[in-house]
Design a protein around this motif. Structure first.
Motif, PDB file in Angstrom:
ATOM      1  N   VAL A 154     -20.648  18.768 -30.809  1.00 19.60           N
ATOM      2  CA  VAL A 154     -19.833  17.762 -30.217  1.00 19.60           C
ATOM      3  C   VAL A 154     -20.681  16.491 -29.412  1.00 19.60           C
ATOM      4  O   VAL A 154     -21.615  16.883 -28.668  1.00 19.60           O
ATOM      5  N   LYS A 185     -16.206  12.323 -29.010  1.00 17.37           N
ATOM      6  CA  LYS A 185     -15.522  12.311 -27.604  1.00 17.37           C
ATOM      7  C   LYS A 185     -15.951  11.232 -27.102  1.00 17.37           C
ATOM      8  O   LYS A 185     -17.280  10.809 -26.978  1.00 17.37           O
ATOM      9  N   THR A 211     -17.975  16.169 -34.217  1.00 18.33           N
ATOM     10  CA  THR A 211     -16.712  15.884 -33.315  1.00 18.33           C
ATOM     11  C   THR A 211     -17.208  14.798 -32.215  1.00 18.33           C
ATOM     12  O   THR A 211     -18.333  14.978 -31.735  1.00 18.33           O
TER      13      THR A 211
END
Length: 296
Positions: free
Chosen positions: A62, A162, A160
């Motif tokens: 991430v 974020k 991912t």
């Protein structure tokens, strides 16, 4: 007890200041993540990036950034720029400035072949950002910053993504800087713009070495001394808002790399100090293959 706490914070900042790395490992028990300090615009000679960044990136699932840079650059967000970064029709920046500040502004605009009417609707934060970019581009800062570099890689590799803040927050923050106290804000900021290339060269040297004490001296201390409100808005409040979001990244099976502007990691108000105070272990990452790169 209070004196002991202050001494502990000062010692912590001293230890972190000589980390000799651009990336830190933050852990609690066996759970960990990486956090790196970034520079948002670079000259081509700064590539390849310090090896610690790639080493941390390769281990993570991430990528966490301040905001979605792709949305920030999306032409479709013109209405947001109008809303947050420009004055309403009929409101002009120049009438909010003293004659001395107007003269300083005109001289800097002339350097970049701009005129006052072209920037009359710019709020001060927007104006300073644009002038700083022009100064840096003139000095060869033409390559993507660390965050954009890894955002592009992560998107290609479908990692991912974020974000700590929505773009609306960052645009509003930029629009709020100096609004209502335009002359005071620009008195300090315009002088800094003219020295931005030299400051960035020094900051890049500190960034590659992980010298957070130097970053604090170069980036944070002048802002804090000249404009405490801007320091609070840009650094202290955001660091405190980001801390629980970073803490929430623990307790799962994923490995995260958090990339934030270098100034957010330095000093007693910085994220590394806040994380260590919250009980996390913070240690510099140093790879044997890190290139010995110095800023010319």
């Amino acid at each position: 007890m209070y004196k002991a706490l202050v001494s502990g914070v000062l010692l912590l900042c001293s230890l972190l200041a000589h980390a000799e790395s651009s990336v830190w490992r933050v852990s609690k028990g066996t759970d960990q993540l990486w956090i790196g300090g970034t520079v948002h615009l670079l000259p081509p000679a700064q590539y390849p990036l310090p090896a610690e960044f790639d080493a941390a990136y390769q281990q993570t699932d991430v990528l966490v950034l301040e905001t979605d840079l792709n949305k920030m650059q999306d032409a479709g967000n013109a209405s947001l720029i109008q809303q947050y970064l420009l004055y309403p029709t009929g409101t002009m920046l120049s009438i909010k400035l003293t004659a001395t500040t107007r003269q300083q502004l005109q001289a800097l605009l002339q350097k970049h072949s701009l005129t006052v009417p072209q920037i009359e609707q710019f709020k001060p934060g927007m104006l300073v950002t644009q002038l700083t970019l022009l100064e840096l581009q003139q000095q060869g800062f033409s390559s993507p910053g660390v965050d954009q570099h890894f955002l592009t890689l992560a998107a290609q590799q479908k990692k991912t993504l974020k974000y700590l803040e929505p773009i609306e927050f960052q645009l509003k923050l930029l629009g709020d800087l100096g609004t209502g106290r335009e002359d005071l804000f620009l008195q300090h900021a315009l002088s800094d713009v003219e020295q931005s290339a030299d400051l960035m060269d020094k900051t890049l040297s500190a960034w590659r070495a992980g010298e957070l004490a130097q970053v604090e001296q170069l980036v944070l201390a002048p802002v804090k001394a000249a404009d405490a409100q801007t320091y609070q808005q840009m650094f202290v409040s955001r660091n405190q808002a980001w801390l629980p979001q970073i803490q929430a990244l623990f307790g799962n099976k994923e490995q995260e790399l958090v990339l934030v502007g270098l100034g957010h990691l330095a000093g007693s108000d910085g994220l590394l100090a806040l994380l260590q105070q919250a009980g996390y272990q913070v240690e510099a990452v140093k790879t044997a293959s890190s290139p010995d790169k110095t800023t010319e």
